[in-house]
Design a protein around this motif. Structure first.
Motif, PDB file in Angstrom:
ATOM      1  N   ASP A  21     -18.622 -19.332 -17.426  1.00  0.00           N
ATOM      2  CA  ASP A  21     -18.198 -18.325 -17.413  1.00  0.00           C
ATOM      3  C   ASP A  21     -19.480 -17.617 -16.418  1.00  0.00           C
ATOM      4  N   ARG A  22     -20.903 -17.412 -17.219  1.00  0.00           N
ATOM      5  CA  ARG A  22     -21.089 -15.858 -16.309  1.00  0.00           C
ATOM      6  C   ARG A  22     -22.286 -17.037 -15.915  1.00  0.00           C
ATOM      7  N   VAL A  23     -22.269 -18.524 -16.069  1.00  0.00           N
ATOM      8  CA  VAL A  23     -22.829 -19.838 -15.447  1.00  0.00           C
ATOM      9  C   VAL A  23     -22.613 -19.337 -14.280  1.00  0.00           C
ATOM     10  N   LYS A  24     -20.687 -19.700 -13.603  1.00  0.00           N
ATOM     11  CA  LYS A  24     -20.281 -19.944 -13.046  1.00  0.00           C
ATOM     12  C   LYS A  24     -21.132 -18.242 -11.510  1.00  0.00           C
ATOM     13  N   SER A  25     -20.406 -17.708 -13.121  1.00  0.00           N
ATOM     14  CA  SER A  25     -20.299 -16.234 -11.662  1.00  0.00           C
ATOM     15  C   SER A  25     -21.837 -15.840 -11.613  1.00  0.00           C
ATOM     16  N   SER A  26     -22.472 -16.166 -12.402  1.00  0.00           N
ATOM     17  CA  SER A  26     -24.095 -16.537 -11.475  1.00  0.00           C
ATOM     18  C   SER A  26     -24.631 -17.488 -10.199  1.00  0.00           C
ATOM     19  N   GLU A  27     -23.978 -18.450 -10.484  1.00  0.00           N
ATOM     20  CA  GLU A  27     -24.598 -19.651  -9.058  1.00  0.00           C
ATOM     21  C   GLU A  27     -23.633 -18.316  -7.964  1.00  0.00           C
ATOM     22  N   LYS A  28     -22.424 -18.313  -7.667  1.00  0.00           N
ATOM     23  CA  LYS A  28     -21.666 -17.522  -7.379  1.00  0.00           C
ATOM     24  C   LYS A  28     -22.239 -16.284  -6.328  1.00  0.00           C
ATOM     25  N   ASP A  29     -22.676 -15.641  -7.348  1.00  0.00           N
ATOM     26  CA  ASP A  29     -23.570 -14.188  -6.917  1.00  0.00           C
ATOM     27  C   ASP A  29     -24.619 -14.508  -5.990  1.00  0.00           C
ATOM     28  N   ARG A  30     -25.502 -16.103  -6.226  1.00  0.00           N
ATOM     29  CA  ARG A  30     -27.129 -16.205  -6.655  1.00  0.00           C
ATOM     30  C   ARG A  30     -26.278 -16.854  -4.913  1.00  0.00           C
ATOM     31  N   SER A  31     -25.344 -17.790  -5.265  1.00  0.00           N
ATOM     32  CA  SER A  31     -24.666 -18.313  -3.607  1.00  0.00           C
ATOM     33  C   SER A  31     -24.703 -16.576  -2.348  1.00  0.00           C
ATOM     34  N   ARG A  32     -24.099 -15.971  -2.619  1.00  0.00           N
ATOM     35  CA  ARG A  32     -23.546 -14.874  -1.683  1.00  0.00           C
ATOM     36  C   ARG A  32     -24.985 -13.977  -1.715  1.00  0.00           C
ATOM     37  N   LEU A  33     -26.172 -14.123  -2.344  1.00  0.00           N
ATOM     38  CA  LEU A  33     -27.177 -12.970  -1.807  1.00  0.00           C
ATOM     39  C   LEU A  33     -27.242 -14.213  -0.216  1.00  0.00           C
ATOM     40  N   VAL A  34     -27.731 -15.447  -1.101  1.00  0.00           N
ATOM     41  CA  VAL A  34     -28.275 -16.126  -0.405  1.00  0.00           C
ATOM     42  C   VAL A  34     -28.116 -16.389   1.097  1.00  0.00           C
ATOM     43  N   GLU A  35     -26.611 -16.242   1.172  1.00  0.00           N
ATOM     44  CA  GLU A  35     -26.013 -16.460   2.097  1.00  0.00           C
ATOM     45  C   GLU A  35     -26.126 -14.525   3.294  1.00  0.00           C
ATOM     46  N   PHE A  36     -26.164 -13.938   2.593  1.00  0.00           N
ATOM     47  CA  PHE A  36     -26.574 -12.865   3.262  1.00  0.00           C
ATOM     48  C   PHE A  36     -27.344 -12.633   3.968  1.00  0.00           C
ATOM     49  N   LEU A  37     -29.255 -13.172   2.882  1.00  0.00           N
ATOM     50  CA  LEU A  37     -30.226 -13.248   3.720  1.00  0.00           C
ATOM     51  C   LEU A  37     -30.129 -14.157   4.439  1.00  0.00           C
ATOM     52  N   LYS A  38     -29.633 -15.286   4.648  1.00  0.00           N
ATOM     53  CA  LYS A  38     -29.905 -15.558   5.833  1.00  0.00           C
ATOM     54  C   LYS A  38     -28.700 -14.783   7.137  1.00  0.00           C
ATOM     55  N   ASP A  39     -27.480 -14.621   6.795  1.00  0.00           N
ATOM     56  CA  ASP A  39     -26.795 -14.483   7.806  1.00  0.00           C
ATOM     57  C   ASP A  39     -27.204 -12.704   8.250  1.00  0.00           C
TER      58      ASP A  39
END
Length: 156
Positions: free
Chosen positions: A30-48
Motif C-alpha cells: 500500500d505504501r509503494v502504491k501511495s508513493s507511486e501515485k504521489d510521484r505521478s502527481r508531482l511529475v504531472e504538476f511539474l509538467k503542467d
C-alpha cells in the motif's frame, strides 16, 4: 526426536509469524502504491504548472546527449565502468529543466530589480526637485512643468 506437541507449538508460532509478515507485506505494498501515485502527481504538476513543453524538450535533449556521452565512455573503458557517471532518468531530466527555468527566472528578477532601482533613483531626483521648488514658495504647477510625470508603462 521431536514430540508432536513441540511440532504443533512450532507450527503455531510459524503461522503467527507468517500472518504478521503477510500483514506487513500488504502495508508495504500500500505504501509503494501511495508513493507511486504521489510521484505521478508531482511529475504531472511539474509538467503542467511549472515547466513549459519547450523547457522539457530542451532538458530531454540535453539529458539524452549526456546519457550518450556516458554510454560512449563506458564503451571505451576496459571494464565498462565510468566513475561518477550517472545516467539521467525522467526525474533527472525534470531537475535539469527546473534548474534552467529557475536560472532564467533569476536573471529576469535581477533585470526587473535593476530597472526598479533605476526608476527609483530617477523619480527620487525629480521628487527632490519638486520639494525644493515648493520650499522656495513656488507653485507646484510651475515646479511640475519640467518634470515628466508619465511612467514608462504609460508610454506604450
Amino acid at each position: 526426536e521431536v514430540s508432536k506437541e513441540e511440532l504443533l507449538d512450532i507450527l503455531q508460532k510459524m503461522n503467527k509469524r507468517v500472518k504478521a509478515l503477510s500483514a506487513l507485506r500488504i502495508t508495504l505494498t500500500d505504501r509503494v502504491k501511495s508513493s507511486e501515485k504521489d510521484r505521478s502527481r508531482l511529475v504531472e504538476f511539474l509538467k503542467d504548472e511549472v515547466l513549459t513543453p519547450a523547457d522539457i524538450e530542451e532538458a530531454s535533449i540535453a539529458a539524452a546527449e549526456k546519457n550518450a556521452q556516458i554510454a560512449s565512455k563506458q564503451a571505451e573503458s576496459a571494464d565498462g565502468v565510468v566513475p561518477n557517471a550517472q545516467r539521467f532518468d525522467e526525474i533527472g531530466m525534470l531537475e535539469m529543466a527546473w534548474r534552467a527555468v529557475d536560472e532564467r527566472n533569476s536573471l529576469s528578477l535581477q533585470a526587473i530589480q535593476s530597472e526598479y532601482k533605476n526608476l527609483t533613483l530617477q523619480h527620487q531626483s525629480e521628487l527632490e526637485k519638486l520639494q525644493e521648488a515648493v520650499r522656495r514658495g513656488g507653485k507646484v504647477e510651475s515646479a511640475l512643468a519640467g518634470v515628466d510625470l508619465r511612467s514608462e508603462t504609460d508610454e506604450s
